[in-house]
Write a protein that holds these residues in place. Structure first.
Motif: not given
Lengths: 104, 140
Positions: B79-83, B109-111, B18-23
């Protein structure tokens, strides 16, 4: 004058494991000096060598972040409750850039 | 090893997507000493950044007090890393302040697929651990 201070897990090695300690002071810096006298080394975990609040820590007076109350000059009174929490932050960004972004 | 319910993992992944591309960032609380994550609490990323996250200081206080009142602790901090990959960055290691928590990272990072990994971070030392996803004992 007694002020209750809630200590996070990571700093309890300085307080003999205690979760809540008491201190005294008219301002936050006086309180921290008082705590450091009883719990040697605690101050260095809260305040940088330059004398500012450490960016890794959040300190609250009752329900307010001290950064909005004058930081180390925040006025305290008997019965106040202080909460210390390690900031939860991170991310893919390089450390120096992250620190600058936080501006703390 | 981190043992965590599939419903909670699904909720964390949904938050990260939901928050992608933000962490995205948040907590899973559990009873003190239980090491069982039971209550998923998505947090705001006050930095709203693709490469940085930071709990909002007032939300942080409110959620930590609530856990205190319920005799809970943060069993998982995620938390997420998005790239980039789901591995703690130097920034993550520098800021890790909860020695009892599992630091869960999700890479979006992978859709079509997520990388989910968990770490202990104590005194700057990172130790990866197995993530054991189990079926449905709690609601996320």
């Amino acid at each position: 004058m007694a002020i209750e201070v809630r200590v996070p897990t990571i700093l309890r090695s300085y307080t003999g494991g205690a979760k809540i300690v008491e201190g005294a002071g008219d301002t936050l810096i006086e309180l921290i000096d008082d705590l450091d006298a009883k719990h040697n080394g605690l101050k260095s975990r809260l305040i940088t060598a330059e004398g500012g609040l450490h960016r890794f820590v959040n300190i609250y007076v009752n329900d307010e972040d001290v950064r909005f109350l004058g930081a180390l000059d925040a006025k305290l009174k008997d019965g106040d409750s202080i909460t210390i929490l390690p900031a939860v932050a991170g991310g893919a960004l390089g450390f120096a850039a992250a620190a600058a972004l936080m501006g703390k | 090893m981190l043992t965590i319910d599939r419903a909670i993992i699904d909720a964390i992944v949904a938050h990260a997507r939901r928050d992608h591309p933000d962490e995205a960032c948040g907590v899973v609380a559990g009873a003190i000493g239980s090491d069982v994550p039971r209550r998923h609490i998505p947090m705001d990323n006050a930095a709203r950044s693709m490469t940085f996250y930071e709990f909002d200081s007032m939300e942080h206080l409110r959620v930590w007090r609530e856990m205190d009142d319920l005799d809970e602790e943060p069993v998982v901090i995620y938390h997420s890393h998005t790239a980039t990959e789901a591995y703690p960055s130097r920034t993550d290691i520098s800021f890790a302040g909860e020695p009892n928590a599992h630091y869960l990272l999700v890479s979006t990072r992978e859709p079509d697929s997520e990388e989910i990994r968990s770490f202990r971070i104590v005194d700057g030392v990172v130790t990866e651990e197995e993530v054991n996803i189990v079926d449905a004992t709690v609601k996320a």
